[in-house]
Design a protein around this motif. Structure first.
Motif, short mmCIF file in Angstrom:
data_model
loop_
_atom_site.label_atom_id
_atom_site.label_comp_id
_atom_site.label_asym_id
_atom_site.label_seq_id
_atom_site.Cartn_x
_atom_site.Cartn_y
_atom_site.Cartn_z
N LEU A 1 0.85 -1.19 0.00
CA LEU A 1 0.00 0.00 0.00
C LEU A 1 0.89 1.24 0.00
N VAL A 2 0.67 2.14 -0.96
CA VAL A 2 1.41 3.40 -1.03
C VAL A 2 0.43 4.55 -0.88
N VAL A 3 0.66 5.38 0.14
CA VAL A 3 -0.17 6.56 0.38
C VAL A 3 0.75 7.75 0.64
N PRO A 4 0.26 8.97 0.50
CA PRO A 4 1.10 10.13 0.79
C PRO A 4 1.49 10.17 2.27
N LYS A 5 2.70 10.64 2.53
CA LYS A 5 3.07 10.86 3.93
C LYS A 5 2.13 11.91 4.54
N ARG A 6 1.77 12.90 3.74
CA ARG A 6 0.81 13.92 4.16
C ARG A 6 -0.06 14.28 2.96
N SER A 7 -1.33 13.98 3.03
CA SER A 7 -2.24 14.33 1.94
C SER A 7 -2.71 15.77 2.11
N ASP A 8 -3.56 16.22 1.21
CA ASP A 8 -4.05 17.60 1.30
C ASP A 8 -5.19 17.73 2.31
N SER A 9 -5.50 16.63 3.02
CA SER A 9 -6.51 16.67 4.08
C SER A 9 -5.93 16.04 5.34
N ARG A 10 -5.79 16.82 6.38
CA ARG A 10 -5.23 16.30 7.64
C ARG A 10 -6.14 15.22 8.22
N VAL A 11 -7.45 15.42 8.10
CA VAL A 11 -8.39 14.44 8.62
C VAL A 11 -8.21 13.10 7.92
N VAL A 12 -8.09 13.13 6.58
CA VAL A 12 -7.92 11.89 5.83
C VAL A 12 -6.57 11.24 6.17
N THR A 13 -5.53 12.05 6.33
CA THR A 13 -4.21 11.51 6.69
C THR A 13 -4.29 10.76 8.02
N LEU A 14 -4.92 11.35 9.01
CA LEU A 14 -5.05 10.70 10.32
C LEU A 14 -5.94 9.48 10.24
N ALA A 15 -7.02 9.57 9.46
CA ALA A 15 -7.92 8.42 9.33
C ALA A 15 -7.19 7.24 8.70
N ALA A 16 -6.39 7.50 7.67
CA ALA A 16 -5.65 6.43 7.00
C ALA A 16 -4.70 5.73 7.97
N ARG A 17 -4.00 6.52 8.79
CA ARG A 17 -3.01 5.94 9.70
C ARG A 17 -3.66 5.05 10.76
N SER A 18 -4.93 5.27 11.05
CA SER A 18 -5.59 4.46 12.07
C SER A 18 -5.72 3.00 11.65
#
Length: 267
Positions: A239-256
């Motif tokens: 799985l490859v995702v941005p270290k930081r996306s343009d949405s902080r909420v989405v970034t935190l949700a993904a890491r969960s």
């Protein structure tokens, strides 16, 4: 199918294809900015219209909110038809449509050449203009697949209020290509979630590996189970995702989700 990596290659390929058009050019975009990139595409389309090519442009009103009549005036003057998907009007206030948008990026040329993918028309996705432009992919395609892109555009165009004469919808004879491909059309008018179902089905039926690249990763329970199950049965799952996306909420949700996926063997 020709893979176009990032915006510069995509915009160059678009302009080249515009120059080779013989009959019509159809475009549908979520984001079309009146910046350097957008002006280049606009002026190229104007040049095609002036040589007799029928150009139709469908833009999402929210995604292309920075487009104004001053920017569109030269296009309209050249005979280009411009329609907005869900424009803001008082008569629609009783039925809010703020979150019903067209996120599609579709270009169909003469019914035989098609473009689609993740790249909008904006400097933010053009690395030749901005060093920190978004990284994304696009595809140039020919063959039977283009007929389905054309159908998606025509349906959206008519829904948004655009007009067609029967003889103006060009459907060339299908040409069988070497790569099996399918267009999956999804939206609030299709309750069966065809794209989501297709992805989960593909992961569950993988035999060797699953490689997933996405800017936004907030999986459903079905997708999460499919990914972890693939890893648990010994497949290579990355799985490859941005270290930081343009949405902080989405970034935190993904890491969960990362710990549970890592424990199952997903990289």
């Amino acid at each position: 199918v020709h893979l176009l990596v990032n915006g510069e290659n995509t915009f160059d390929a678009l302009v080249q294809a515009f120059d080779e058009a013989q009959h019509h050019i159809h475009l549908e975009y979520y984001i079309f900015e009146p910046d350097q990139t957008g002006t280049r595409i606009r002026d190229s389309l104007i040049a095609q219209a002036e040589r007799g090519i029928q150009v139709r442009l469908l833009l999402d009103r929210r995604g292309s909110k920075n487009i104004d009549e001053k920017f569109l005036a030269p296009m309209r003057a050249a005979g280009i038809a411009v329609v907005f998907f869900h424009p803001y009007t008082f008569r629609r206030l009783w039925r809010p449509q703020i979150n019903i948008r067209s996120h599609r990026k579709i270009v169909v040329i003469d019914g035989s050449i098609g473009f689609t993918g993740g790249i909008n028309i904006t400097d933010d996705e053009n690395e030749s203009v901005k060093a920190d432009a978004y990284i994304d992919l696009h595809f140039r395609m020919s063959g039977e697949i283009v007929r389905w892109l054309q159908l998606a555009f025509v349906e959206d165009w008519i829904y948004a209020g655009g007009k067609f004469k029967a003889e103006e919808i060009y459907w060339p004879a299908p040409i069988e290509g070497a790569i099996p491909a399918q267009v999956l059309v999804a939206g609030p008018d299709t309750p069966w979630e065809p794209i989501h179902r297709a992805q989960v089905f593909a992961i569950n039926n993988a035999k060797q590996r699953v490689l997933l690249v996405t800017p936004y990763f907030v999986p459903s329970d079905a997708a999460l189970m499919a990914l972890s199950s693939a890893a648990l049965r010994g497949l290579e799952v990355c799985l490859v995702v941005p270290k930081r996306s343009d949405s902080r909420v989405v970034t935190l949700a993904a890491r969960s989700y990362f710990d549970a996926l890592s424990r199952s063997g997903v990289r």
